[in-house]
Scaffold this motif. Structure first.
Motif, PDB file in Angstrom:
ATOM      1  N   UNK A  23      32.617  45.142  92.635  1.00  0.00           N
ATOM      2  CA  UNK A  23      31.977  45.467  91.365  1.00  0.00           C
ATOM      3  C   UNK A  23      31.938  46.970  91.163  1.00  0.00           C
ATOM      4  N   UNK A  24      32.904  47.636  91.685  1.00  0.00           N
ATOM      5  CA  UNK A  24      32.978  49.077  91.448  1.00  0.00           C
ATOM      6  C   UNK A  24      31.837  49.847  92.059  1.00  0.00           C
ATOM      7  N   UNK A  25      31.323  49.387  93.176  1.00  0.00           N
ATOM      8  CA  UNK A  25      30.254  50.105  93.851  1.00  0.00           C
ATOM      9  C   UNK A  25      28.856  49.756  93.377  1.00  0.00           C
ATOM     10  N   UNK A  26      28.720  48.911  92.389  1.00  0.00           N
ATOM     11  CA  UNK A  26      27.402  48.511  91.917  1.00  0.00           C
ATOM     12  C   UNK A  26      26.823  47.428  92.828  1.00  0.00           C
ATOM     13  N   UNK A  27      25.527  47.451  92.978  1.00  0.00           N
ATOM     14  CA  UNK A  27      24.881  46.337  93.674  1.00  0.00           C
ATOM     15  C   UNK A  27      24.847  45.148  92.719  1.00  0.00           C
ATOM     16  N   UNK A  28      24.570  43.983  93.244  1.00  0.00           N
ATOM     17  CA  UNK A  28      24.490  42.788  92.395  1.00  0.00           C
ATOM     18  C   UNK A  28      23.409  42.976  91.334  1.00  0.00           C
ATOM     19  N   UNK A  29      22.302  43.578  91.710  1.00  0.00           N
ATOM     20  CA  UNK A  29      21.213  43.799  90.744  1.00  0.00           C
ATOM     21  C   UNK A  29      21.626  44.771  89.639  1.00  0.00           C
ATOM     22  N   UNK A  30      22.331  45.829  90.019  1.00  0.00           N
ATOM     23  CA  UNK A  30      22.800  46.784  89.014  1.00  0.00           C
ATOM     24  C   UNK A  30      23.831  46.139  88.087  1.00  0.00           C
ATOM     25  N   UNK A  31      24.707  45.336  88.656  1.00  0.00           N
ATOM     26  CA  UNK A  31      25.724  44.651  87.849  1.00  0.00           C
ATOM     27  C   UNK A  31      25.059  43.669  86.894  1.00  0.00           C
ATOM     28  N   UNK A  32      24.034  42.985  87.372  1.00  0.00           N
ATOM     29  CA  UNK A  32      23.316  42.037  86.512  1.00  0.00           C
ATOM     30  C   UNK A  32      22.740  42.759  85.303  1.00  0.00           C
ATOM     31  N   UNK A  33      22.158  43.899  85.549  1.00  0.00           N
ATOM     32  CA  UNK A  33      21.576  44.670  84.446  1.00  0.00           C
ATOM     33  C   UNK A  33      22.664  45.165  83.497  1.00  0.00           C
ATOM     34  N   UNK A  34      23.746  45.669  84.062  1.00  0.00           N
ATOM     35  CA  UNK A  34      24.833  46.209  83.234  1.00  0.00           C
ATOM     36  C   UNK A  34      25.465  45.136  82.351  1.00  0.00           C
ATOM     37  N   UNK A  35      25.672  43.926  82.907  1.00  0.00           N
ATOM     38  CA  UNK A  35      26.347  42.866  82.156  1.00  0.00           C
ATOM     39  C   UNK A  35      25.373  41.889  81.506  1.00  0.00           C
ATOM     40  N   UNK A  36      24.092  42.204  81.565  1.00  0.00           N
ATOM     41  CA  UNK A  36      23.058  41.421  80.905  1.00  0.00           C
ATOM     42  C   UNK A  36      23.058  39.951  81.324  1.00  0.00           C
ATOM     43  N   UNK A  37      23.075  39.747  82.644  1.00  0.00           N
ATOM     44  CA  UNK A  37      22.913  38.411  83.209  1.00  0.00           C
ATOM     45  C   UNK A  37      21.741  38.453  84.169  1.00  0.00           C
ATOM     46  N   UNK A  38      21.259  37.296  84.543  1.00  0.00           N
ATOM     47  CA  UNK A  38      20.131  37.238  85.458  1.00  0.00           C
ATOM     48  C   UNK A  38      20.495  37.780  86.832  1.00  0.00           C
ATOM     49  N   UNK A  39      19.526  38.392  87.472  1.00  0.00           N
ATOM     50  CA  UNK A  39      19.749  38.953  88.805  1.00  0.00           C
ATOM     51  C   UNK A  39      20.182  37.879  89.784  1.00  0.00           C
ATOM     52  N   UNK A  40      19.503  36.732  89.758  1.00  0.00           N
ATOM     53  CA  UNK A  40      19.855  35.638  90.677  1.00  0.00           C
ATOM     54  C   UNK A  40      21.285  35.171  90.433  1.00  0.00           C
ATOM     55  N   UNK A  41      21.697  35.128  89.169  1.00  0.00           N
ATOM     56  CA  UNK A  41      23.060  34.718  88.832  1.00  0.00           C
ATOM     57  C   UNK A  41      24.068  35.685  89.433  1.00  0.00           C
ATOM     58  N   UNK A  42      23.833  36.974  89.264  1.00  0.00           N
ATOM     59  CA  UNK A  42      24.749  37.984  89.803  1.00  0.00           C
ATOM     60  C   UNK A  42      24.817  37.905  91.325  1.00  0.00           C
ATOM     61  N   UNK A  43      23.689  37.688  91.959  1.00  0.00           N
ATOM     62  CA  UNK A  43      23.668  37.593  93.424  1.00  0.00           C
ATOM     63  C   UNK A  43      24.497  36.400  93.889  1.00  0.00           C
ATOM     64  N   UNK A  44      24.362  35.257  93.210  1.00  0.00           N
ATOM     65  CA  UNK A  44      25.128  34.064  93.561  1.00  0.00           C
ATOM     66  C   UNK A  44      26.620  34.324  93.357  1.00  0.00           C
ATOM     67  N   UNK A  45      26.982  34.954  92.233  1.00  0.00           N
ATOM     68  CA  UNK A  45      28.398  35.239  91.960  1.00  0.00           C
ATOM     69  C   UNK A  45      28.998  36.147  93.030  1.00  0.00           C
ATOM     70  N   UNK A  46      28.266  37.159  93.423  1.00  0.00           N
ATOM     71  CA  UNK A  46      28.759  38.078  94.456  1.00  0.00           C
ATOM     72  C   UNK A  46      28.914  37.337  95.779  1.00  0.00           C
ATOM     73  N   UNK A  47      27.939  36.502  96.132  1.00  0.00           N
ATOM     74  CA  UNK A  47      28.026  35.732  97.378  1.00  0.00           C
ATOM     75  C   UNK A  47      29.250  34.813  97.369  1.00  0.00           C
ATOM     76  N   UNK A  48      29.472  34.113  96.254  1.00  0.00           N
ATOM     77  CA  UNK A  48      30.634  33.218  96.152  1.00  0.00           C
ATOM     78  C   UNK A  48      31.945  33.991  96.295  1.00  0.00           C
TER      79      UNK A  48
END
Length: 105
Positions: free
Chosen positions: A1-26
């Motif tokens: 994700x270009x160096x972003x944490x899952x939480x930062x990416x969630x905020x940037x792409x306007x998705x839920x934090x839990x969703x971003x964390x799951x996507x990164x894990x997958x």
């Protein structure tokens, strides 16, 4: 994700934090990049009772949705809405309209 944490990416792409964390894990665990199908699986709650319901309609073809639902609850202990019964019948190409009795003119 270009160096972003899952939480930062969630905020940037306007998705839920839990969703971003799951996507990164997958992605990290299996390289998964494609979105998964949403919603319930296509099967219906009534699929296991198909033979029973279709047999009922064969014996008594003029049963209403309400009568089918009540019989299913009474005989099988399965409580479903009329919409669920209708969807089941629709998938089995068994929809029909009741023809009201006309009053004589």
């Amino acid at each position: 994700m270009g160096g972003l944490s899952a939480r930062q990416a969630a905020e940037r792409f306007d998705v839920g934090t839990a969703t971003a964390i799951v996507w990164v894990r997958r992605f990290r665990e299996g390289g998964e990049l494609v979105a998964r199908r949403q919603g319930k699986p296509r099967g219906l709650r009534l699929d296991p009772h198909a033979d029973y319901l279709l047999g009922l309609l064969e014996q008594t073809p003029d049963l209403t949705l309400a009568e089918l639902a009540a019989t299913l609850e009474r005989e099988r202990g399965v409580r479903v809405s009329l919409a669920t019964v209708w969807t089941f019948l629709d998938r089995h190409a068994m929809t029909f309209k009741k023809v009201p009795v006309s009053s004589p003119r």
